[in-house]
Design a protein around this motif. Structure first.
Motif, PDB file in Angstrom:
ATOM      1  N   ILE A  14       0.822  -1.201   0.000  1.00  0.00           N
ATOM      2  CA  ILE A  14       0.000   0.000   0.000  1.00  0.00           C
ATOM      3  C   ILE A  14       0.861   1.258   0.000  1.00  0.00           C
ATOM      4  O   ILE A  14       0.516   2.253  -0.640  1.00  0.00           O
ATOM      5  CB  ILE A  14      -1.008   0.002   1.177  1.00  0.00           C
ATOM      6  N   ASP A  15       2.000   1.215   0.676  1.00  0.00           N
ATOM      7  CA  ASP A  15       2.914   2.356   0.671  1.00  0.00           C
ATOM      8  C   ASP A  15       3.461   2.601  -0.738  1.00  0.00           C
ATOM      9  O   ASP A  15       3.538   3.739  -1.198  1.00  0.00           O
ATOM     10  CB  ASP A  15       4.077   2.125   1.635  1.00  0.00           C
ATOM     11  N   ARG A  16       3.840   1.528  -1.384  1.00  0.00           N
ATOM     12  CA  ARG A  16       4.374   1.639  -2.741  1.00  0.00           C
ATOM     13  C   ARG A  16       3.305   2.147  -3.715  1.00  0.00           C
ATOM     14  O   ARG A  16       3.572   3.010  -4.558  1.00  0.00           O
ATOM     15  CB  ARG A  16       4.893   0.272  -3.186  1.00  0.00           C
ATOM     16  N   VAL A  17       2.077   1.643  -3.579  1.00  0.00           N
ATOM     17  CA  VAL A  17       0.983   2.069  -4.459  1.00  0.00           C
ATOM     18  C   VAL A  17       0.680   3.548  -4.248  1.00  0.00           C
ATOM     19  O   VAL A  17       0.520   4.307  -5.218  1.00  0.00           O
ATOM     20  CB  VAL A  17      -0.271   1.197  -4.216  1.00  0.00           C
ATOM     21  N   LEU A  18       0.589   3.983  -2.997  1.00  0.00           N
ATOM     22  CA  LEU A  18       0.319   5.393  -2.726  1.00  0.00           C
ATOM     23  C   LEU A  18       1.427   6.295  -3.260  1.00  0.00           C
ATOM     24  O   LEU A  18       1.156   7.364  -3.811  1.00  0.00           O
ATOM     25  CB  LEU A  18       0.147   5.618  -1.226  1.00  0.00           C
ATOM     26  N   ALA A  19       2.661   5.867  -3.117  1.00  0.00           N
ATOM     27  CA  ALA A  19       3.782   6.667  -3.605  1.00  0.00           C
ATOM     28  C   ALA A  19       3.746   6.806  -5.122  1.00  0.00           C
ATOM     29  O   ALA A  19       3.905   7.915  -5.655  1.00  0.00           O
ATOM     30  CB  ALA A  19       5.100   6.047  -3.171  1.00  0.00           C
ATOM     31  N   MET A  21       1.125   6.392  -7.098  1.00  0.00           N
ATOM     32  CA  MET A  21      -0.069   7.143  -7.493  1.00  0.00           C
ATOM     33  C   MET A  21       0.169   8.642  -7.332  1.00  0.00           C
ATOM     34  O   MET A  21      -0.165   9.433  -8.228  1.00  0.00           O
ATOM     35  CB  MET A  21      -1.273   6.719  -6.659  1.00  0.00           C
ATOM     36  N   ALA A  22       0.742   9.038  -6.215  1.00  0.00           N
ATOM     37  CA  ALA A  22       1.017  10.453  -5.983  1.00  0.00           C
ATOM     38  C   ALA A  22       2.000  10.993  -7.021  1.00  0.00           C
ATOM     39  O   ALA A  22       1.796  12.079  -7.574  1.00  0.00           O
ATOM     40  CB  ALA A  22       1.562  10.662  -4.577  1.00  0.00           C
ATOM     41  N   LEU A  71      -2.406  12.457  -1.078  1.00  0.00           N
ATOM     42  CA  LEU A  71      -1.853  11.098  -1.069  1.00  0.00           C
ATOM     43  C   LEU A  71      -0.496  11.060  -0.362  1.00  0.00           C
ATOM     44  O   LEU A  71      -0.202  10.106   0.375  1.00  0.00           O
ATOM     45  CB  LEU A  71      -1.723  10.565  -2.498  1.00  0.00           C
ATOM     46  N   ILE A  72       0.313  12.084  -0.571  1.00  0.00           N
ATOM     47  CA  ILE A  72       1.607  12.127   0.103  1.00  0.00           C
ATOM     48  C   ILE A  72       1.418  12.283   1.611  1.00  0.00           C
ATOM     49  O   ILE A  72       2.120  11.645   2.406  1.00  0.00           O
ATOM     50  CB  ILE A  72       2.478  13.264  -0.478  1.00  0.00           C
ATOM     51  N   VAL A  74      -1.188  11.235   3.351  1.00  0.00           N
ATOM     52  CA  VAL A  74      -1.663   9.937   3.837  1.00  0.00           C
ATOM     53  C   VAL A  74      -0.497   8.960   3.968  1.00  0.00           C
ATOM     54  O   VAL A  74      -0.385   8.238   4.968  1.00  0.00           O
ATOM     55  CB  VAL A  74      -2.758   9.372   2.901  1.00  0.00           C
ATOM     56  N   LEU A  75       0.381   8.957   2.990  1.00  0.00           N
ATOM     57  CA  LEU A  75       1.551   8.078   3.029  1.00  0.00           C
ATOM     58  C   LEU A  75       2.453   8.409   4.225  1.00  0.00           C
ATOM     59  O   LEU A  75       2.923   7.502   4.925  1.00  0.00           O
ATOM     60  CB  LEU A  75       2.331   8.204   1.721  1.00  0.00           C
TER      61      LEU A  75
END
Length: 90
Positions: A14-19, A21-22, A71-72, A74-75
């Motif tokens: 999830i961390d990788r996906v959020l990063a 995506m952002a 997103l950043i 949230v990450l």
């Protein structure tokens, strides 16, 4: 010399996906912003921006940059919470 310590937490999916995506949304927003700047410098009339794909190109930076910023945040919050829980157990 490696900086990985045995107590480092692994990167979750999830961390990788959020990063990514952002990063993707931010890059797309900046590219659309530059497209508008370049087309304005090239002499396009203001009325041309009301038709075709230009309304979408103009809207992407308006919505994309705040979404990427959120997103950043949230990450970062998820990372701090996870590190706090890991340090609390140690």
């Amino acid at each position: 010399m490696s900086t990985n310590r045995p107590d480092d937490l692994p990167v979750r999916r999830i961390d990788r996906v959020l990063a990514f995506m952002a990063l993707g949304i931010a890059v797309l927003s900046v590219l659309c912003f530059f497209a508008i700047m370049i087309s304005t410098a090239a002499g396009m009339q203001h009325a041309d921006y009301a038709t075709g794909i230009w309304p979408v190109v103009a809207a992407i930076p308006l919505f994309g940059l705040p979404i990427a910023f959120a997103l950043i945040l949230v990450l970062l919050i998820m990372s701090f919470v996870r590190r706090g829980k890991a340090n609390g157990r140690a």
